[in-house]
Design an enzyme around this catalytic site. Structure first.
Site: not given
Ligand code: ITT
Length: 198
Positions: A10, A69-70, A153
Site C-alpha cells: 500500500r 520491484d524495489s 518500509g
Molecule cells: P509488491 O511486490 O506487491 O509490489 P513488495 O513489498 O513485496 O510489494 P518488493 O518485492 O519490490 O515489493 O519489495 C520492496 C521492499 O523494499 C519493500 O517491501 C520495502 O521494504 C522496500 N522498499 C522499496 N521501496 C521503498 C521505499 O521507497 N521506502 C522504503 N522501503 C522501500
C-alpha cells in the site's frame, strides 16, 4: 484509459498514484482487482522480478500494466538485502522488524561506512503487449535509529544524500522529488508521453 498496478504494497501504491501523472483515468492495484493472486518473486534482479509481476498480470487481463520491484542495497553488506528487501526478516515480518534486524547487522559499522542506495525498477506493458523498463537509484546512508513516521518500509532509517533527515521525516512531496521511485518515473513518463502522444 485504465492501468493495472501489480502491487500489494500500500505504501508503494500510494507513491505510484502520486508519481504517475495524468496518463490514466483509472488506476487499480491488486487489492482492488485480484487480492488473492500470489506471484512468486524468485528472480535474481529487480528487472527479472518487475518483469515477472507485470507479465503475470498482463497475460490475465490484457490491459496496460505496471509493476515496481524495489529494494535497499547496503554497501557494508555487499548490496544486501537488495531483491530480498521485502522478506529480509522473514515472510510476515513487519517493517519495524526489518529495520531492527538491519540496524543490528550494522551496529558496529561507523557512519562513513553506512552508505546505501534504494533502487526501483518499473516495468510497463502497454495494451499491445509491448514492454518498457526503467530504473531509478537514490544514494544515501543508513542512520543509527529509526526516525520519522511518513512513508513505508525502510524509510525511517534511510537518510538521502544532501539531507539531515530520513525519508520518513520528509513530506511525501519531498520524497517524491528525489526518491529512486521518482527517478524511475521521470524516465517512464517520457516513454508514456511518446506512447500516448501527450
Ligand atoms: P509488491 O511486490 O506487491 O509490489 P513488495 O513489498 O513485496 O510489494 P518488493 O518485492 O519490490 O515489493 O519489495 C520492496 C521492499 O523494499 C519493500 O517491501 C520495502 O521494504 C522496500 N522498499 C522499496 N521501496 C521503498 C521505499 O521507497 N521506502 C522504503 N522501503 C522501500
Amino acid at each position: 484509459r485504465k492501468l493495472l498496478v501489480a502491487t500489494k504494497n500500500r505504501g508503494k501504491a500510494k507513491e505510484i498514484k502520486e508519481l504517475i501523472g495524468d496518463f490514466f483515468d483509472i488506476i487499480l492495484t491488486l487489492s482492488d482487482f485480484d487480492e488473492n493472486i500470489n506471484i512468486i518473486e524468485d528472480g535474481k534482479t529487480f528487472e527479472e522480478n518487475a518483469l515477472k509481476k507485470s507479465k503475470t498480470i498482463y497475460s490475465l487481463y490484457k490491459l496496460p500494466t505496471l509493476a515496481d520491484d524495489s529494494g535497499l542495497e547496503v554497501d557494508a553488506l555487499d548490496g544486501r538485502p537488495g531483491v530480498y528487501s521485502a522478506r529480509y526478516a522473514g515472510d510476515n515480518a513487519t517493517d519495524e522488524e526489518k529495520i531492527k534486524k538491519l540496524l543490528e547487522e550494522l551496529k558496529n559499522i561507523p557512519e562513513e561506512k553506512r552508505g546505501a542506495q534504494f533502487v526501483c525498477v518499473l516495468t510497463f506493458i502497454d495494451e499491445n503487449g509491448r514492454m518498457y523498463q526503467t530504473r531509478g537509484v537514490c544514494r544515501g546512508k543508513i542512520g543509527f535509529a529509526p526516525k520519522g513516521l511518513n512513508g513505508f518500509g525502510y524509510d525511517p532509517i534511510f537518510i538521502p544524500e544532501g539531507y539531515n533527515a530520513t525519508f520518513a521525516e520528509l513530506e511525501s512531496d519531498e520524497k517524491n522529488r528525489i526518491s529512486h521511485r521518482a527517478r524511475a518515473f521521470e524516465k517512464l513518463k517520457k516513454i508514456l508521453g511518446e506512447i500516448y502522444n501527450e
